[in-house]
Design a protein around this motif. Structure first.
Motif, PDB file in Angstrom:
ATOM      1  N   PHE A   1       0.825  -1.198   0.000  1.00 50.15           N
ATOM      2  CA  PHE A   1       0.000   0.000   0.000  1.00 50.15           C
ATOM      3  C   PHE A   1       0.865   1.257   0.000  1.00 50.15           C
ATOM      4  CE2 PHE A   1      -2.351   3.288   2.337  1.00 50.15           C
ATOM      5  CZ  PHE A   1      -3.379   3.480   1.431  1.00 50.15           C
ATOM      6  N   ALA A   2       1.904   1.296   0.829  1.00 50.23           N
ATOM      7  CA  ALA A   2       2.796   2.450   0.879  1.00 50.23           C
ATOM      8  C   ALA A   2       3.476   2.663  -0.476  1.00 50.23           C
ATOM      9  CB  ALA A   2       3.834   2.273   1.982  1.00 50.23           C
ATOM     10  N   ALA A   3       3.934   1.581  -1.107  1.00 48.93           N
ATOM     11  CA  ALA A   3       4.569   1.694  -2.425  1.00 48.93           C
ATOM     12  C   ALA A   3       3.566   2.166  -3.472  1.00 48.93           C
ATOM     13  CB  ALA A   3       5.163   0.345  -2.835  1.00 48.93           C
ATOM     14  N   PHE A   4       2.340   1.650  -3.399  1.00 47.94           N
ATOM     15  CA  PHE A   4       1.284   2.035  -4.333  1.00 47.94           C
ATOM     16  C   PHE A   4       0.976   3.533  -4.203  1.00 47.94           C
ATOM     17  CE2 PHE A   4      -3.293   2.662  -5.083  1.00 47.94           C
ATOM     18  CZ  PHE A   4      -3.400   2.206  -6.389  1.00 47.94           C
ATOM     19  N   LEU A   5       0.801   4.015  -2.975  1.00 50.84           N
ATOM     20  CA  LEU A   5       0.492   5.435  -2.759  1.00 50.84           C
ATOM     21  C   LEU A   5       1.652   6.330  -3.188  1.00 50.84           C
ATOM     22  CD1 LEU A   5      -1.404   5.969   0.587  1.00 50.84           C
ATOM     23  CD2 LEU A   5      -2.174   6.386  -1.720  1.00 50.84           C
ATOM     24  N   ALA A   6       2.868   5.931  -2.876  1.00 51.87           N
ATOM     25  CA  ALA A   6       4.034   6.729  -3.270  1.00 51.87           C
ATOM     26  C   ALA A   6       4.126   6.826  -4.788  1.00 51.87           C
ATOM     27  CB  ALA A   6       5.303   6.123  -2.692  1.00 51.87           C
ATOM     28  N   GLU A   7       3.858   5.726  -5.474  1.00 46.50           N
ATOM     29  CA  GLU A   7       3.910   5.724  -6.939  1.00 46.50           C
ATOM     30  C   GLU A   7       2.809   6.590  -7.529  1.00 46.50           C
ATOM     31  OE1 GLU A   7       2.738   2.671 -10.481  1.00 46.50           O
ATOM     32  OE2 GLU A   7       3.634   1.815  -8.672  1.00 46.50           O
ATOM     33  N   LYS A   8       1.585   6.446  -7.037  1.00 47.78           N
ATOM     34  CA  LYS A   8       0.436   7.156  -7.616  1.00 47.78           C
ATOM     35  C   LYS A   8       0.446   8.646  -7.307  1.00 47.78           C
ATOM     36  CE  LYS A   8      -1.629   3.820  -9.681  1.00 47.78           C
ATOM     37  NZ  LYS A   8      -1.873   3.830 -11.113  1.00 47.78           N
ATOM     38  N   SER A   9       0.854   9.013  -6.079  1.00 46.54           N
ATOM     39  CA  SER A   9       0.783  10.424  -5.681  1.00 46.54           C
ATOM     40  C   SER A   9       2.077  11.178  -5.959  1.00 46.54           C
ATOM     41  CB  SER A   9       0.443  10.533  -4.199  1.00 46.54           C
ATOM     42  OG  SER A   9       1.500  10.019  -3.416  1.00 46.54           O
ATOM     43  N   GLY A  10       3.187  10.459  -6.078  1.00 41.72           N
ATOM     44  CA  GLY A  10       4.477  11.115  -6.261  1.00 41.72           C
ATOM     45  C   GLY A  10       5.037  11.662  -4.956  1.00 41.72           C
TER      46      GLY A  10
END
Length: 167
Positions: A151-160
């Motif tokens: 989830f943390a990796a997903f959010l970091a990727e999507k939000s920048g």
């Protein structure tokens, strides 16, 4: 496609944790800038006192000392406000669905783009998302699909944005 779904009933503990995470921690950069400004004020204040400009010297010295005191007391002062206002807290149902193209929260009528997220923080028990027009508190361990690291990796990727660790 729903990648992650997090559901839980909000509680007073979550509210206090969110408020502390976002508002009682002075960022290290701001604190350092405050101390640099305070040091400059103190140096110029002492310089003005030694050159005979007593009024300006006193004003600058007092302002420098006040800035140091406020920077040191900021977390404590805001922490007291959090406890005071948490007494009025009422629980509510909150859910958040994260998809590849955006996310949806229980408090927002429309889908949000990941660019609407302005800050992401986490501690041992929660993820905190500061979103334009609101916030979301996501309890770790409540994911129906996926885990915390994904989830943390997903959010970091999507939000920048980087996921910042907080107390």
């Amino acid at each position: 496609m729903i990648r992650f779904k997090n559901e839980h009933k909000s509680d007073k503990e979550t509210y206090v944790a969110l408020t502390r995470a976002f508002f009682t921690s002075l960022s290290p950069v701001r604190a350092i800038l405050n101390y640099i400004l305070a040091a400059l004020l103190l140096v110029f204040g002492v310089y003005n006192l030694t050159t005979g400009e007593t009024a300006w010297g006193v004003v600058m010295t007092v302002c420098g000392l006040l800035l140091v005191a406020l920077t040191l007391l900021y977390p404590w002062l805001l922490g007291r406000s959090v406890e005071k206002y948490a007494a009025d807290y009422e629980p509510f149902d909150m859910w958040v669905e994260f998809r590849d193209d955006g996310f949806r929260c229980s408090y927002c009528e429309d889908d949000n783009a990941y660019s609407d997220i302005t800050a992401i923080k986490e501690n041992d028990r929660y993820f905190f998302l500061l979103i334009k027009g609101g916030h979301a508190v996501l309890r770790k361990g409540c994911f129906t699909i996926g885990d915390e690291s994904e989830f943390a990796a997903f959010l970091a990727e999507k939000s920048g944005l980087n996921v910042r660790r907080t107390k």
